[in-house]
Enzyme design. Structure first.
Site: not given
Ligand code: NAP
Length: 297
Positions: A130-131, A127
């Protein structure tokens, strides 16, 4: 006793809940992880009619709140089994409903490289939105050739110093518009006809090995590898009430019917041509409407 139990709180499941609740039905939503499903990984959604752009997390939150305001019961429980009598077994409870809608979507496909799971959180991610920020101003790689990989590479190009996009063919599966945007990014390097074959680094990921189809091997220094090689369903637990195709997707008649009366499917978990937000919400609305109609037949 619920009217409808919905398994999975992605866009399909939440839309099914919306329709059922607006028809005054008693609805239980069971979710194993986080509400929103795959869409929460989308940095920005630009192809949902009448919404020019919205982040995936905002979309999920608005939809979730809309459903909760209508009085849904929502529980974080992992479903272990759905029985033909429409009982749903979780790790904690057994629930009964007049109808069940399976809307469990699909999960990120793994590359199945040695050490892949050990590096998750230490340089391997599924992701980018997200990261990605953990790797600000560093060099990263994305693997895949679909819309997810293209969008991930675009997103990372604005955060990272350099982005390799590695694809196993020489044409992308994803949309041309995204490819054109990517080509304008000076810090994105496309590597075609190549596969990631190894992950290296002691505690955290430091390098990836990439084998090109012409026989050349590249050792690329990267702080992170974002794997975006598609999704696969996790439908084995429903095999007693649904038939699954060779890839594990639920075979649906007229879009939402499984082969067990009173048990329906909606969204990415089923066999379908197009897995998008628009088709997920379409499935959710249809599954709930048909489930309600059949309660009275
Ligand atoms: P996808 O479209 O299925 O693409 C997966 C990509 O990964 C393909 O390019 C595939 O290569 C490659 N791949 C698969 N297995 C691989 C492996 N073992 N090693 C290396 N490469 C591998 O998946 P997705 O990009 O996650 O998209 C899923 C669905 O969501 C699609 O329908 C997509 O259009 C949709 N989506 C839409 C948007 C949007 O509209 N904004 C954004 C994201 C996703 P090949 O091409 O060679 O098969």
């Amino acid at each position: 006793m619920y009217d409808i139990i919905i398994v999975g709180a992605g866009p399909a499941g939440l839309t099914a809940a919306l329709y059922a609740l607006r028809a005054n039905k008693k609805v239980l939503i069971l979710e194993a992880k986080a509400y929103g499903g795959q869409i929460i990984k989308a940095n920005v959604v630009k192809n949902y009619p009448a919404i020019k752009e919205i982040s995936g997390t905002d979309y999920a939150e608005v939809l979730y709140n809309q459903v909760m305001d209508l009085g849904a019961t929502f529980k974080y429980e992992t479903v272990l089994k759905v029985n033909p009598d429409k009982t749903v077994v979780t790790q904690d409870n057994t629930y009964k409903a007049r109808a069940v809608i399976i809307a469990t979507g699909a999960e990120n496909r793994k590359l199945n490289l040695v050490g892949e799971q050990d590096y998750v959180g230490k340089g391997v991610s599924y992701c980018a939105t997200c990261d990605g920020n953990f790797f600000k101003n560093q060099t990263c790689a994305v693997v895949g050739g679909g819309n997810s990989a293209l969008e991930d590479a675009l997103y990372l190009a604005d955060i990272c110093k350099h982005v390799y996009l590695i694809h196993r063919r020489d044409t992308f599966r994803g949309e041309n518009k995204l490819v054109e945007e990517l080509k304008k990014k000076e810090n994105v390097e496309l590597i075609f006809n190549a596969e990631v074959t190894g992950l290296k680094g002691e505690d955290v990921l430091k390098r990836i090995e990439v084998k090109k189809h012409d026989g050349q091997t590249l050792d690329l220094d990267v702080a992170a590898l974002f794997i975006a090689v598609g999704q696969e369903p996790k439908n084995e637990i429903f095999a007693n009430v649904c038939s699954l195709n060779d890839n594990g997707y639920i075979e649906a008649k007229d879009e939402v019917y499984t082969n067990t009366p009173g048990i329906y499917v909606a969204g990415d978990a089923r066999v379908k041509v197009l897995r998008q937000l628009t088709t997920a919400v379409s499935d959710g609305s249809l599954a709930a409407t048909i489930a309600i109609k059949e309660m009275y037949d």
